[in-house]
Design a protein around this motif. Structure first.
Motif, PDB file in Angstrom:
ATOM      1  N   THR A  33      -1.749   4.059 -10.684  1.00 16.46           N
ATOM      2  CA  THR A  33      -2.482   5.093  -9.966  1.00 16.46           C
ATOM      3  C   THR A  33      -2.837   4.634  -8.563  1.00 16.46           C
ATOM      4  O   THR A  33      -3.362   5.415  -7.762  1.00 16.46           O
ATOM      5  N   LYS A  34      -2.543   3.371  -8.262  1.00 14.16           N
ATOM      6  CA  LYS A  34      -2.707   2.757  -6.942  1.00 14.16           C
ATOM      7  C   LYS A  34      -1.856   1.500  -6.957  1.00 14.16           C
ATOM      8  O   LYS A  34      -1.420   1.044  -8.014  1.00 14.16           O
ATOM      9  N   ASN A  35      -1.592   0.929  -5.779  1.00 16.51           N
ATOM     10  CA  ASN A  35      -0.794  -0.293  -5.761  1.00 16.51           C
ATOM     11  C   ASN A  35      -1.525  -1.437  -6.456  1.00 16.51           C
ATOM     12  O   ASN A  35      -2.756  -1.430  -6.599  1.00 16.51           O
ATOM     13  N   TYR A  36      -0.799  -2.455  -6.896  1.00 19.62           N
ATOM     14  CA  TYR A  36      -1.312  -3.536  -7.734  1.00 19.62           C
ATOM     15  C   TYR A  36      -0.337  -4.706  -7.634  1.00 19.62           C
ATOM     16  O   TYR A  36       0.658  -4.653  -6.904  1.00 19.62           O
ATOM     17  N   GLN A  38      -8.786   2.052 -11.688  1.00 20.13           N
ATOM     18  CA  GLN A  38      -7.373   2.416 -11.651  1.00 20.13           C
ATOM     19  C   GLN A  38      -6.660   1.840 -12.879  1.00 20.13           C
ATOM     20  O   GLN A  38      -7.179   0.961 -13.561  1.00 20.13           O
ATOM     21  N   ASN A  96       0.843  -1.193   0.000  1.00 22.57           N
ATOM     22  CA  ASN A  96       0.000   0.000   0.000  1.00 22.57           C
ATOM     23  C   ASN A  96       0.880   1.246   0.000  1.00 22.57           C
ATOM     24  O   ASN A  96       1.830   1.352   0.775  1.00 22.57           O
ATOM     25  N   GLY A  97       0.557   2.177  -0.885  1.00 20.61           N
ATOM     26  CA  GLY A  97       1.330   3.401  -0.983  1.00 20.61           C
ATOM     27  C   GLY A  97       2.479   3.339  -1.970  1.00 20.61           C
ATOM     28  O   GLY A  97       3.109   4.361  -2.249  1.00 20.61           O
ATOM     29  N   VAL A 117       3.778   2.335  -5.931  1.00 23.45           N
ATOM     30  CA  VAL A 117       3.175   2.251  -7.260  1.00 23.45           C
ATOM     31  C   VAL A 117       4.176   1.895  -8.357  1.00 23.45           C
ATOM     32  O   VAL A 117       3.773   1.516  -9.458  1.00 23.45           O
TER      33      VAL A 117
END
Length: 276
Positions: free
Chosen positions: A248-251, A212, A184-185, A187
Motif C-alpha cells: 500500500t506504500k513503498n517498502y 501500511q 517512492n511511488g 509498490v
C-alpha cells in the motif's frame, strides 16, 4: 524453536487464510532482548530475528540441531535493519550498521549481539543453512555491496537490488542473501514473478509503515493466494511457489535462499499474463 513442515502444492490449494498464515508466515519474531528462530524443513533453513535493546543476546544452541553449538554444522547470514549494532564472533567484534551484512561460517562457536544505543536498537535478521565447508567470517557494508537499479515508475516497480552473499560476493556453502529497496511511488516486487525448483526462499519485510501492509503473493503460478504482511514479518516460500507482492506504500525486504546452487539468476520466469 518453532518448526515449519513442508506443504504439498495440491494440499495448499485447499488452505484457508488462517492455515496459510500458520504454515508459512513468521510474525511476532521481534522480542526485546531475545532471539526468536523458526526451523523450516525447506532446505532446513532457519529464519529468525535478534533484537538486543538493553542487554546483549547470545546465539544459543537448540535441541533441534543435535549439535554442540549453533554453527557447528551451519552458516548464518545476518543483516541489520535497525540502529547501529555490534556482533562479537569468537572474540572479534564487528560494527554492523543498518543494511550492513555479516556472514559467519561453519565452526564459529561464540556469537553475541548488542545494540550501540538502546534508544535506537539494532534489529538483526538471520538466515541459517547447513554448511559442509568452512568459509571466512566476512563483513560487507551496504555501501560496498553490489547494487543494481531495476524496474521503472511506469510499472510501479522501480527498485534497487543489493546482493551480499552470492556466487560473486561473500562466499558460502549454499546461502544466498540480499535485499531490495523500492523507490517512492513503487509498490510491486518480483513482478514478473518466478519460481526456482532447486531451492526455497524466505522474504522478510522491513521499513513498512505501521499503518501500511504488503500483499504477498504465493502459490503455484496458476493457483495463487495472498498473505497480508506488516513490518518485520517473514514468510517462507516453497520451491514450487512464486514469491511476489504489492504494498500500500513503498517498502523494503530481505530475500534469502538455500538449495542446489549459489546462482542468484537461476530462476524459472512466469509471464504476467500466465499468472492466475
Amino acid at each position: 524453536m518453532n518448526v515449519l513442515h513442508p506443504v504439498h502444492p495440491d494440499d495448499f490449494k485447499s488452505y484457508d487464510t488462517e492455515k496459510i498464515r500458520s504454515r508459512f508466515l513468521l510474525t511476532d519474531l521481534k522480542e526485546q532482548n531475545k532471539a526468536n528462530f523458526a526451523y523450516t524443513h525447506y532446505d532446513r533453513m532457519i529464519v529468525g530475528l535478534v533484537y538486543p535493546v538493553t542487554e546483549s543476546v547470545v546465539l544459543d544452541n537448540y535441541s533441534n540441531l543435535r549439535a554442540d553449538y549453533f554453527l557447528e554444522r551451519r552458516e548464518v547470514g545476518i543483516i541489520n535493519v535497525g540502529g547501529p549494532g555490534l556482533i562479537e564472533a569468537d572474540g572479534k567484534t564487528f560494527e554492523v550498521n543498518k543494511l550492513d551484512a555479516l556472514y559467519l561460517g561453519k565452526g564459529v562457536k561464540d556469537v553475541k549481539f548488542k545494540s550501540k544505543d538502546a534508544d535506537s536498537p539494532a534489529v538483526f535478521y538471520c538466515l541459517s543453512t547447513p554448511a559442509h565447508q568452512v568459509y571466512p567470517v566476512t563483513l560487507l557494508a551496504h555501501a560496498d555491496a553490489v547494487s543494481t537499479e531495476m524496474g521503472s515508475l511506469d510499472t510501479a516497480n522501480e527498485r534497487r537490488i543489493i546482493k551480499y552473499i552470492h556466487r560473486d560476493g561473500i562466499q558460502s556453502s549454499q546461502l544466498v542473501m540480499g535485499l531490495t529497496i523500492l523507490a517512492n511511488g513503487s509498490v510491486w516486487n518480483t513482478m514478473p514473478a518466478h519460481t526456482h525448483d532447486r531451492r526455497m526462499e524466505a522474504y522478510f519485510y522491513f521499513d513498512v509503515a505501521e499503518d501500511q501492509r504488503v500483499f504477498h503473493l504465493m502459490g503455484q503460478p496458476q493457483e495463487t493466494r495472498h498473505v497480508l504482511m506488516g513490518n518485520h514479518d517473514a514468510i517462507v516460500s516453497p520451491p514450487w511457489s512464486i514469491h511476489s507482492g504489492s504494498g500500500t506504500k513503498n517498502y523494503s525486504f530481505i530475500w534469502g535462499m538455500g538449495g542446489e546452487n549459489l546462482d542468484y539468476a537461476d530462476m524459472d520466469p512466469v509471464a504476467i499474463q500466465d499468472i492466475r
